[in-house]
Design an enzyme around this catalytic site. Structure first.
Site: not given
Length: 274
Positions: A142, A155
Site C-alpha cells: 500500500s 495496518y
C-alpha cells in the site's frame, strides 16, 4: 511478464482489488485463474463472471492463517491445475483506530492475515516455483507501506513489513528465476475502505485502475508498482520534505476532523449557554 496463457493464483479474490485483478487478468487472456478467499459464495460469483469470459477458473475457499489447510490446498491445486506461473498476494484486512485506543485482537488479526497468511501461501508456492525454475510473485502492499499515517499505525506496520519481505525475497529467489514485485495502491474504493474514516483531500482510485496498473507493471517487470499520482506525490514529498508531509498528514487525518467537530460543538454549546 506477459500474463497471456499463464496460470495465476489470486488471494483475496472475492472482492475489492483482488476481484478486479481477477477480472482484468481474464480480459488479458490468462489460461486459468485460481481464486482464493474465505467466502465461498462470493468466490462462486466472481468465478461465474470469469467463466463468462471464456477463461478456466477454480476456487479455493481457504483461511490463509491455517498453515496445514494452505499447504494441502496448494499441493492439490498444483496437481489438479498445473504449475502456477503467477501468485498475487492480495488478501488483507485493515483496522483504523487511534493507537491508544487500539486492541490486541484486531492487531493480531492484521498480523495473522496480512503477514502470516501471505507468508504461508508464498512459501507453499515459491518452493514449487523454485523446482520449475520460473514464476512471479506480487505482494500487495500500500502507499501506507511507504508513508505511515495517523490512526493506521498497525495496518501501516504490516504494509511496511510486506515491502521488506518482498525486497528480501527478490534477492533470494532471483537465482531460481522467480521475480518478486510489490504493488502499492493508494486509497482504493473497496468494501474495506468504505468502513474507514477517510483522510481529507484524498481521492480514492477504483479497483479497476489498480488492476490495469498491475498488468502494465508486470509487462515492464517493475520491482515496485506505485499506483496513482497521489502515491507518487506523497512518496516524493516524504523524500524531499518529510516534516511538511507529516504536518499535512496530521491535518488530513480523521483525528483532526474529530477534534474540529469537538471544538465546534464546544463553541456552539458555549454560545448557547450565554
Amino acid at each position: 511478464m506477459i500474463i497471456q496463457g499463464k496460470i495465476a493464483l489470486i488471494t483475496g479474490a472475492s472482492r475489492g482489488i483482488g476481484r478486479a485483478i481477477a477480472l482484468e487478468f481474464a480480459e488479458q487472456g490468462v489460461s486459468r485463474l485460481i481464486l482464493v478467499a474465505r467466502d465461498r459464495k462470493k468466490l462462486a460469483e466472481v468465478a461465474g463472471e470469469i467463466e463468462a469470459r471464456g477463461v478456466q477458473v477454480a476456487t479455493l475457499a481457504l483461511d490463509l492463517t491455517k498453515s496445514a489447510d494452505v499447504n494441502i490446498a496448494i499441493a492439490q491445486a498444483w496437481r489438479s491445475y498445473g504449475p502456477i506461473d503467477l501468485l498475487i498476494n492480495c488478501a488483507g484486512v485493515a483496522h483504523q483506530t487511534p493507537f491508544l485506543q487500539s486492541s490486541s485482537p484486531k492487531v493480531q488479526e492484521e498480523l495473522s492475515l496480512n503477514i502470516m497468511g501471505m507468508y504461508e501461501i508464498t512459501r507453499a508456492i515459491a518452493k514449487r516455483m523454485a523446482s520449475q525454475k520460473s514464476g512471479a510473485i506480487v505482494n500487495v502492499s500500500s502507499l501506507m507501506g511507504k508513508v505511515a499515517a495517523p490512526t493506521m499505525s498497525t495496518y501501516s506496520a504490516t504494509k511496511f513489513a510486506i515491502l521488506g519481505f518482498t525486497q528480501a525475497l527478490r534477492g533470494e529467489l532471483a537465482a531460481h528465476n522467480i521475480k518478486v514485485m510489490a504493488l502499492l495502491p493508494t486509497l482504493t474504493d473497496t468494501d474495506m475502505v468504505r468502513n474507514l474514516d477517510l483522510f481529507r483531500w484524498v481521492v480514492p482510485m477504483t479497483p479497476q485502475e489498480v488492476a490495469k496498473a498491475l498488468v502494465a507493471g508486470l509487462e515492464k517487470d517493475s520491482p515496485e508498482i506505485l499506483v496513482g499520482w497521489q502515491s507518487h506525490l506523497a512518496v516524493w514529498c516524504n523524500r524531499i520534505a518529510p516534516g511538511l508531509l507529516n504536518k499535512i498528514l496530521l491535518m488530513a487525518a480523521p483525528l483532526s476532523k474529530r477534534r474540529a467537530n469537538r471544538d465546534r460543538h464546544l463553541r456552539e454549546a458555549t454560545a448557547t449557554s450565554r
